[in-house]
Scaffold this motif. Sequence first.
Motif, PDB file in Angstrom:
ATOM      1  N   VAL A  72      -0.623  -5.892 -37.407  1.00  0.00           N
ATOM      2  CA  VAL A  72       0.689  -5.755 -38.051  1.00  0.00           C
ATOM      3  C   VAL A  72       0.596  -4.891 -39.303  1.00  0.00           C
ATOM      4  O   VAL A  72       1.375  -3.946 -39.492  1.00  0.00           O
ATOM      5  N   MET A  73      -0.354  -5.209 -40.163  1.00  0.00           N
ATOM      6  CA  MET A  73      -0.457  -4.492 -41.434  1.00  0.00           C
ATOM      7  C   MET A  73      -0.894  -3.042 -41.233  1.00  0.00           C
ATOM      8  O   MET A  73      -0.405  -2.143 -41.916  1.00  0.00           O
ATOM      9  N   SER A  74      -1.802  -2.804 -40.295  1.00  0.00           N
ATOM     10  CA  SER A  74      -2.266  -1.433 -40.049  1.00  0.00           C
ATOM     11  C   SER A  74      -1.123  -0.557 -39.563  1.00  0.00           C
ATOM     12  O   SER A  74      -0.998   0.607 -39.968  1.00  0.00           O
ATOM     13  N   GLU A  75      -0.285  -1.106 -38.682  1.00  0.00           N
ATOM     14  CA  GLU A  75       0.881  -0.348 -38.199  1.00  0.00           C
ATOM     15  C   GLU A  75       1.807   0.022 -39.353  1.00  0.00           C
ATOM     16  O   GLU A  75       2.310   1.145 -39.420  1.00  0.00           O
ATOM     17  N   LEU A  76       2.043  -0.920 -40.255  1.00  0.00           N
ATOM     18  CA  LEU A  76       2.946  -0.668 -41.378  1.00  0.00           C
ATOM     19  C   LEU A  76       2.352   0.361 -42.339  1.00  0.00           C
ATOM     20  O   LEU A  76       3.046   1.271 -42.805  1.00  0.00           O
ATOM     21  N   VAL A  77       1.069   0.213 -42.636  1.00  0.00           N
ATOM     22  CA  VAL A  77       0.399   1.141 -43.552  1.00  0.00           C
ATOM     23  C   VAL A  77       0.393   2.560 -42.982  1.00  0.00           C
ATOM     24  O   VAL A  77       0.558   3.540 -43.708  1.00  0.00           O
ATOM     25  N   LEU A  79       2.511   3.869 -40.817  1.00  0.00           N
ATOM     26  CA  LEU A  79       3.826   4.348 -40.408  1.00  0.00           C
ATOM     27  C   LEU A  79       4.107   5.702 -41.050  1.00  0.00           C
ATOM     28  O   LEU A  79       4.008   5.863 -42.268  1.00  0.00           O
ATOM     29  N   ASP A  80       4.470   6.677 -40.244  1.00  0.00           N
ATOM     30  CA  ASP A  80       4.636   8.057 -40.713  1.00  0.00           C
ATOM     31  C   ASP A  80       6.057   8.248 -41.254  1.00  0.00           C
ATOM     32  O   ASP A  80       6.962   8.691 -40.545  1.00  0.00           O
ATOM     33  N   ILE A  81       6.242   7.912 -42.528  1.00  0.00           N
ATOM     34  CA  ILE A  81       7.574   7.987 -43.140  1.00  0.00           C
ATOM     35  C   ILE A  81       7.568   8.714 -44.483  1.00  0.00           C
ATOM     36  O   ILE A  81       8.622   8.855 -45.114  1.00  0.00           O
ATOM     37  N   ASP A  82       6.415   9.176 -44.917  1.00  0.00           N
ATOM     38  CA  ASP A  82       6.311   9.739 -46.262  1.00  0.00           C
ATOM     39  C   ASP A  82       7.136  11.005 -46.450  1.00  0.00           C
ATOM     40  O   ASP A  82       7.526  11.336 -47.580  1.00  0.00           O
ATOM     41  N   SER A  83       7.422  11.729 -45.366  1.00  0.00           N
ATOM     42  CA  SER A  83       8.187  12.968 -45.491  1.00  0.00           C
ATOM     43  C   SER A  83       9.698  12.743 -45.356  1.00  0.00           C
ATOM     44  O   SER A  83      10.476  13.675 -45.548  1.00  0.00           O
ATOM     45  N   LEU A  84      10.103  11.508 -45.052  1.00  0.00           N
ATOM     46  CA  LEU A  84      11.524  11.212 -44.892  1.00  0.00           C
ATOM     47  C   LEU A  84      12.194  11.009 -46.243  1.00  0.00           C
ATOM     48  O   LEU A  84      11.541  10.604 -47.213  1.00  0.00           O
ATOM     49  N   PRO A  85      13.515  11.251 -46.350  1.00  0.00           N
ATOM     50  CA  PRO A  85      14.243  10.896 -47.569  1.00  0.00           C
ATOM     51  C   PRO A  85      14.063   9.406 -47.857  1.00  0.00           C
ATOM     52  O   PRO A  85      13.923   8.603 -46.917  1.00  0.00           O
ATOM     53  N   PRO A  86      14.063   8.987 -49.134  1.00  0.00           N
ATOM     54  CA  PRO A  86      13.721   7.611 -49.488  1.00  0.00           C
ATOM     55  C   PRO A  86      14.517   6.535 -48.742  1.00  0.00           C
ATOM     56  O   PRO A  86      13.924   5.570 -48.245  1.00  0.00           O
ATOM     57  N   ALA A  89      13.436   6.494 -45.147  1.00  0.00           N
ATOM     58  CA  ALA A  89      12.074   5.975 -45.046  1.00  0.00           C
ATOM     59  C   ALA A  89      12.058   4.462 -45.193  1.00  0.00           C
ATOM     60  O   ALA A  89      11.366   3.758 -44.432  1.00  0.00           O
ATOM     61  N   MET A  90      12.830   3.939 -46.148  1.00  0.00           N
ATOM     62  CA  MET A  90      12.848   2.496 -46.353  1.00  0.00           C
ATOM     63  C   MET A  90      13.488   1.774 -45.179  1.00  0.00           C
ATOM     64  O   MET A  90      13.020   0.721 -44.753  1.00  0.00           O
ATOM     65  N   ARG A  91      14.549   2.338 -44.627  1.00  0.00           N
ATOM     66  CA  ARG A  91      15.170   1.708 -43.462  1.00  0.00           C
ATOM     67  C   ARG A  91      14.198   1.692 -42.281  1.00  0.00           C
ATOM     68  O   ARG A  91      14.125   0.709 -41.542  1.00  0.00           O
ATOM     69  N   ARG A  92      13.460   2.771 -42.097  1.00  0.00           N
ATOM     70  CA  ARG A  92      12.487   2.821 -41.009  1.00  0.00           C
ATOM     71  C   ARG A  92      11.428   1.720 -41.200  1.00  0.00           C
ATOM     72  O   ARG A  92      11.023   1.074 -40.236  1.00  0.00           O
ATOM     73  N   MET A  93      10.997   1.535 -42.436  1.00  0.00           N
ATOM     74  CA  MET A  93      10.013   0.495 -42.716  1.00  0.00           C
ATOM     75  C   MET A  93      10.580  -0.899 -42.445  1.00  0.00           C
ATOM     76  O   MET A  93       9.948  -1.735 -41.792  1.00  0.00           O
ATOM     77  N   LEU A  94      11.787  -1.156 -42.928  1.00  0.00           N
ATOM     78  CA  LEU A  94      12.416  -2.459 -42.724  1.00  0.00           C
ATOM     79  C   LEU A  94      12.643  -2.737 -41.240  1.00  0.00           C
ATOM     80  O   LEU A  94      12.418  -3.862 -40.772  1.00  0.00           O
ATOM     81  N   ASN A  95      13.072  -1.745 -40.516  1.00  0.00           N
ATOM     82  CA  ASN A  95      13.277  -1.908 -39.077  1.00  0.00           C
ATOM     83  C   ASN A  95      11.952  -2.196 -38.370  1.00  0.00           C
ATOM     84  O   ASN A  95      11.910  -2.960 -37.398  1.00  0.00           O
ATOM     85  N   HIS A  96      10.884  -1.592 -38.874  1.00  0.00           N
ATOM     86  CA  HIS A  96       9.578  -1.824 -38.246  1.00  0.00           C
ATOM     87  C   HIS A  96       9.104  -3.252 -38.501  1.00  0.00           C
ATOM     88  O   HIS A  96       8.482  -3.864 -37.627  1.00  0.00           O
ATOM     89  N   PHE A  97       9.369  -3.791 -39.715  1.00  0.00           N
ATOM     90  CA  PHE A  97       9.085  -5.207 -39.969  1.00  0.00           C
ATOM     91  C   PHE A  97       9.673  -6.058 -38.853  1.00  0.00           C
ATOM     92  O   PHE A  97       9.019  -6.928 -38.287  1.00  0.00           O
ATOM     93  N   PHE A  98      10.943  -5.817 -38.563  1.00  0.00           N
ATOM     94  CA  PHE A  98      11.670  -6.593 -37.569  1.00  0.00           C
ATOM     95  C   PHE A  98      11.147  -6.321 -36.156  1.00  0.00           C
ATOM     96  O   PHE A  98      10.918  -7.248 -35.370  1.00  0.00           O
ATOM     97  N   ASP A  99      10.957  -5.054 -35.831  1.00  0.00           N
ATOM     98  CA  ASP A  99      10.606  -4.677 -34.464  1.00  0.00           C
ATOM     99  C   ASP A  99       9.235  -5.188 -34.036  1.00  0.00           C
ATOM    100  O   ASP A  99       9.004  -5.439 -32.845  1.00  0.00           O
ATOM    101  N   GLN A 100       8.325  -5.348 -34.982  1.00  0.00           N
ATOM    102  CA  GLN A 100       7.022  -5.883 -34.617  1.00  0.00           C
ATOM    103  C   GLN A 100       7.162  -7.278 -34.007  1.00  0.00           C
ATOM    104  O   GLN A 100       6.485  -7.616 -33.039  1.00  0.00           O
ATOM    105  N   TYR A 101       8.036  -8.088 -34.570  1.00  0.00           N
ATOM    106  CA  TYR A 101       8.275  -9.430 -34.047  1.00  0.00           C
ATOM    107  C   TYR A 101       9.151  -9.377 -32.798  1.00  0.00           C
ATOM    108  O   TYR A 101       8.959 -10.164 -31.868  1.00  0.00           O
ATOM    109  N   ARG A 102      10.095  -8.467 -32.792  1.00  0.00           N
ATOM    110  CA  ARG A 102      10.994  -8.354 -31.644  1.00  0.00           C
ATOM    111  C   ARG A 102      10.229  -7.975 -30.374  1.00  0.00           C
ATOM    112  O   ARG A 102      10.517  -8.494 -29.286  1.00  0.00           O
TER     113      ARG A 102
END
Length: 211
Positions: A72-77, A79-86, A89-102
């Motif tokens: 779980v943590m490796s996937e989050l760390v 996650l290729d979002i550094d080039s996205l607008p803030p 990028a944050m929404r992508r991260m939050l969605n990934h939190f959820f999707d890992q469990y989904r």
Amino acid sequence: MKTPAQNEPGKRNTIRRLIEAARLEFAEKGLAGVRMEELAREAGITKQLIYHYYGSKEGLFVAVLDECSERVMSELVELDIDSLPPTQAMRRMLNHFFDQYRHDPLLGALALEGIHYHDTHQTPRNRFLELTPTLIDKLDCILRRGAEAGDFKAGINPRLFLATAALVTTGWFTNRYSMSALAGLDTASEEGMTTWRQHSADFILASIAQR
């Protein structure tokens, strides 16, 4: 006779098979409900070999939790979002939190069982604790970029933000009864999951948005 190096692939396969079987058993039955004889049979190995590798049923359970946490943590760390607008990028991260469990039906049950275990046992050093600072730094970078762009409030504590975001997004899977009763949605339904995925990300982003 095989050398230790030649035996290593076989050992890795055995451990992988054991961890996968244990993951399913612990998720379905909990730590107390798992019987080592049944687990050994499911994994296709002897009970004595399990004790040889992990010492006890609790030792194996901790290993399963560590394997899940690292994944779980490796996937989050990574996650290729550094080039996205803030905000994106944050929404992508939050969605990934959820999707890992989904997308992993066992993760919620294992997380809940892990919470019960850590409440009553001393937590050994594990990959979750080791990778947390890296994930905090990743989130802090997005928060700082967002503040500089005028999208987010300045001075947001990344540790508190991470803890809040994790609770809000994944609570849908670790507190199903309460969430279903309060939200009026079936937590296992597509409607329920889609609604909470959207709502949780919107709610968290609104809390840090620059007014």
